[in-house]
Write a protein that holds these residues in place. Structure first.
Motif, PDB file in Angstrom:
ATOM      1  N   ASP A  42      35.405  -6.025   6.228  1.00  0.00           N
ATOM      2  CA  ASP A  42      35.104  -5.243   6.541  1.00  0.00           C
ATOM      3  C   ASP A  42      34.805  -5.258   5.138  1.00  0.00           C
ATOM      4  OD1 ASP A  42      33.529  -2.775   6.904  1.00  0.00           O
ATOM      5  OD2 ASP A  42      35.165  -2.379   5.597  1.00  0.00           O
ATOM      6  N   PHE A  43      34.049  -5.253   3.986  1.00  0.00           N
ATOM      7  CA  PHE A  43      34.257  -4.740   2.925  1.00  0.00           C
ATOM      8  C   PHE A  43      33.262  -3.035   2.001  1.00  0.00           C
ATOM      9  CE2 PHE A  43      31.849  -9.252   2.606  1.00  0.00           C
ATOM     10  CZ  PHE A  43      32.850  -9.758   1.102  1.00  0.00           C
ATOM     11  N   GLU A  44      34.333  -2.743   1.394  1.00  0.00           N
ATOM     12  CA  GLU A  44      33.786  -1.576   0.325  1.00  0.00           C
ATOM     13  C   GLU A  44      33.632  -2.366  -0.647  1.00  0.00           C
ATOM     14  OE1 GLU A  44      34.286   1.615   2.047  1.00  0.00           O
ATOM     15  OE2 GLU A  44      35.018   0.755   4.343  1.00  0.00           O
ATOM     16  N   THR A  45      32.467  -1.307  -0.902  1.00  0.00           N
ATOM     17  CA  THR A  45      31.740  -1.569  -2.389  1.00  0.00           C
ATOM     18  C   THR A  45      32.010  -0.494  -3.492  1.00  0.00           C
ATOM     19  OG1 THR A  45      29.456  -0.653  -1.307  1.00  0.00           O
ATOM     20  CG2 THR A  45      29.918  -3.012  -1.501  1.00  0.00           C
ATOM     21  N   ALA A  46      31.651  -1.251  -4.318  1.00  0.00           N
ATOM     22  CA  ALA A  46      32.016   0.370  -5.950  1.00  0.00           C
ATOM     23  C   ALA A  46      30.392   0.483  -5.884  1.00  0.00           C
ATOM     24  CB  ALA A  46      31.957  -0.764  -7.035  1.00  0.00           C
ATOM     25  N   THR A  47      29.801  -0.816  -5.764  1.00  0.00           N
ATOM     26  CA  THR A  47      27.904  -0.531  -6.629  1.00  0.00           C
ATOM     27  C   THR A  47      27.642  -0.551  -5.310  1.00  0.00           C
ATOM     28  OG1 THR A  47      27.923  -1.787  -8.172  1.00  0.00           O
ATOM     29  CG2 THR A  47      28.616   0.268  -8.882  1.00  0.00           C
TER      30      THR A  47
ATOM     31  N   PHE B  61      25.832  -3.541  -4.281  1.00  0.00           N
ATOM     32  CA  PHE B  61      26.526  -4.822  -3.026  1.00  0.00           C
ATOM     33  C   PHE B  61      27.822  -5.865  -4.104  1.00  0.00           C
ATOM     34  CE2 PHE B  61      22.364  -4.927  -1.715  1.00  0.00           C
ATOM     35  CZ  PHE B  61      22.354  -4.736  -0.505  1.00  0.00           C
ATOM     36  N   HIS B  62      28.103  -4.817  -4.915  1.00  0.00           N
ATOM     37  CA  HIS B  62      29.430  -5.653  -5.818  1.00  0.00           C
ATOM     38  C   HIS B  62      30.938  -4.967  -4.687  1.00  0.00           C
ATOM     39  CE1 HIS B  62      27.288  -7.307  -9.062  1.00  0.00           C
ATOM     40  NE2 HIS B  62      26.954  -5.661  -8.589  1.00  0.00           N
ATOM     41  N   PRO B  63      31.698  -5.305  -4.582  1.00  0.00           N
ATOM     42  CA  PRO B  63      32.979  -5.226  -3.123  1.00  0.00           C
ATOM     43  C   PRO B  63      33.605  -4.988  -4.146  1.00  0.00           C
ATOM     44  CG  PRO B  63      32.556  -7.126  -3.330  1.00  0.00           C
ATOM     45  CD  PRO B  63      31.045  -7.313  -4.062  1.00  0.00           C
ATOM     46  N   CYS B  64      34.553  -3.739  -3.786  1.00  0.00           N
ATOM     47  CA  CYS B  64      35.917  -3.331  -4.034  1.00  0.00           C
ATOM     48  C   CYS B  64      37.254  -3.260  -3.124  1.00  0.00           C
ATOM     49  CB  CYS B  64      35.707  -2.074  -4.814  1.00  0.00           C
ATOM     50  SG  CYS B  64      35.841  -0.730  -3.824  1.00  0.00           S
ATOM     51  N   SER B  65      37.082  -3.469  -2.224  1.00  0.00           N
ATOM     52  CA  SER B  65      37.756  -3.975  -1.582  1.00  0.00           C
ATOM     53  C   SER B  65      37.354  -5.028  -0.281  1.00  0.00           C
ATOM     54  CB  SER B  65      38.489  -3.081  -0.997  1.00  0.00           C
ATOM     55  OG  SER B  65      39.758  -3.279   0.015  1.00  0.00           O
TER      56      SER B  65
ATOM     57  N   VAL C 109      32.703  -1.201 -12.383  1.00  0.00           N
ATOM     58  CA  VAL C 109      31.880  -0.058 -12.590  1.00  0.00           C
ATOM     59  C   VAL C 109      31.853   0.355 -10.800  1.00  0.00           C
ATOM     60  CG1 VAL C 109      29.289   0.703 -12.751  1.00  0.00           C
ATOM     61  CG2 VAL C 109      30.316  -0.667 -14.711  1.00  0.00           C
ATOM     62  N   TYR C 110      31.406   1.757 -10.998  1.00  0.00           N
ATOM     63  CA  TYR C 110      31.570   2.737  -9.425  1.00  0.00           C
ATOM     64  C   TYR C 110      30.549   3.769  -9.881  1.00  0.00           C
ATOM     65  CZ  TYR C 110      35.729   0.546  -8.130  1.00  0.00           C
ATOM     66  OH  TYR C 110      37.057  -0.753  -7.655  1.00  0.00           O
ATOM     67  N   SER C 111      30.105   3.721  -8.548  1.00  0.00           N
ATOM     68  CA  SER C 111      29.420   4.757  -8.271  1.00  0.00           C
ATOM     69  C   SER C 111      29.665   5.864  -7.365  1.00  0.00           C
ATOM     70  CB  SER C 111      27.941   4.773  -6.799  1.00  0.00           C
ATOM     71  OG  SER C 111      27.300   5.501  -6.737  1.00  0.00           O
ATOM     72  N   PRO C 112      29.737   6.965  -8.073  1.00  0.00           N
ATOM     73  CA  PRO C 112      30.076   7.993  -7.483  1.00  0.00           C
ATOM     74  C   PRO C 112      30.394   8.482  -5.888  1.00  0.00           C
ATOM     75  CG  PRO C 112      29.362   8.787  -9.659  1.00  0.00           C
ATOM     76  CD  PRO C 112      28.724   6.953  -9.402  1.00  0.00           C
ATOM     77  N   PHE C 113      28.787   8.078  -6.067  1.00  0.00           N
ATOM     78  CA  PHE C 113      28.695   8.618  -4.010  1.00  0.00           C
ATOM     79  C   PHE C 113      29.812   7.435  -3.622  1.00  0.00           C
ATOM     80  CE2 PHE C 113      27.146   6.337  -0.400  1.00  0.00           C
ATOM     81  CZ  PHE C 113      26.852   7.168   0.202  1.00  0.00           C
TER      82      PHE C 113
END
Length: 160
Positions: free
Chosen positions: A7-12, A14-18, A43-47
Motif C-alpha cells: 500500500d502506498f500513501e501519496t503526497a501528490t 502518484f508521488h508516494p510519501c509512505s 510537495v503535498y496536496s492539501p487533499f
C-alpha cells in the motif's frame, strides 16, 4: 498462499510519501516493512494530507523513493503482488520507478496484480472500500496508514 501485499500513501497524484509492505509465506505473515518517503521537492496536496495526515514536516528528512527502492525491490521481485485497488498502487510504483530510471520489468511481477477490491466485489460485497471490506470481515484497520492498509489487504486476500 505466498504473496506480498503493498500500500502506498501519496503526497501528490502518484508521488508516494509512505509505503507499507507485508510478506506472506504459506499463509503466515513473515515480514512487515513500512517507511515514510520524501516526495519530489517534499510537495503535498492539501487533499492528501487530509486523507492520511502525513505532512511535509514528517518527510523533510526522509529518504527519496530512489533510496527506499532497494527495500521495495527485494520484497516484491518475483512475487505475487496484492493490493486493494491494485491499479492505483501499481501505477504509483510504475511511475515512481520511471521517474528515477528503474525498469519495472526487472521486478518480474506482471502487468496486473491481485486486487482485493475486485475479489470482494465479485463476492457481492458493497461498497468495497478497504474500510468497508475490513469491517465486513472483522479485520482491524487504521485506515490510510500504509502498513495497516497493507496488512489488512493481506488478511483480506487470505480470506478470499
Amino acid at each position: 498462499m505466498t504473496f506480498t501485499a503493498i500500500d502506498f500513501e501519496t503526497a501528490t497524484s502518484f508521488h508516494p510519501c509512505s509505503v507499507g509492505i507485508v510478506t506472506v509465506e504459506n499463509g503466515v505473515i513473515t515480514d512487515e516493512f513500512v517507511t515514510l518517503i520524501k516526495p519530489p521537492n517534499n510537495v503535498y496536496s492539501p487533499f492528501t494530507i487530509q486523507v492520511h495526515g502525513i505532512y511535509p514536516r514528517d518527510t523533510v528528512n526522509e529518504k527519496s523513493f530512489a533510496q527506499v527502492y532497494p527495500e521495495i525491490k527485494k520484497r516484491l521481485q518475483n512475487k505475487v503482488v496484492v493490493a486493494h485497488n491494485e491499479s492505483f498502487d501499481r501505477n504509483v510504483l510504475i511511475k515512481s520507478m520511471a521517474l528515477y530510471g528503474f525498469d519495472y520489468q526487472e521486478l518480474n511481477i506482471g502487468i496486473r496484480w491481485e486486487c482485493t477490491v475486485k475479489i470482494y466485489k465479485a463476492k457481492g460485497l458493497k461498497p468495497t472500500k478497504l474500510s468497508d471490506c475490513c469491517r465486513a470481515m472483522n479485520i482491524k484497520l487504521n485506515h490510510h496508514e500504509a502498513l495497516s492498509d497493507a496488512r489488512a489487504c493481506a488478511k483480506l486476500y487470505l480470506l478470499k
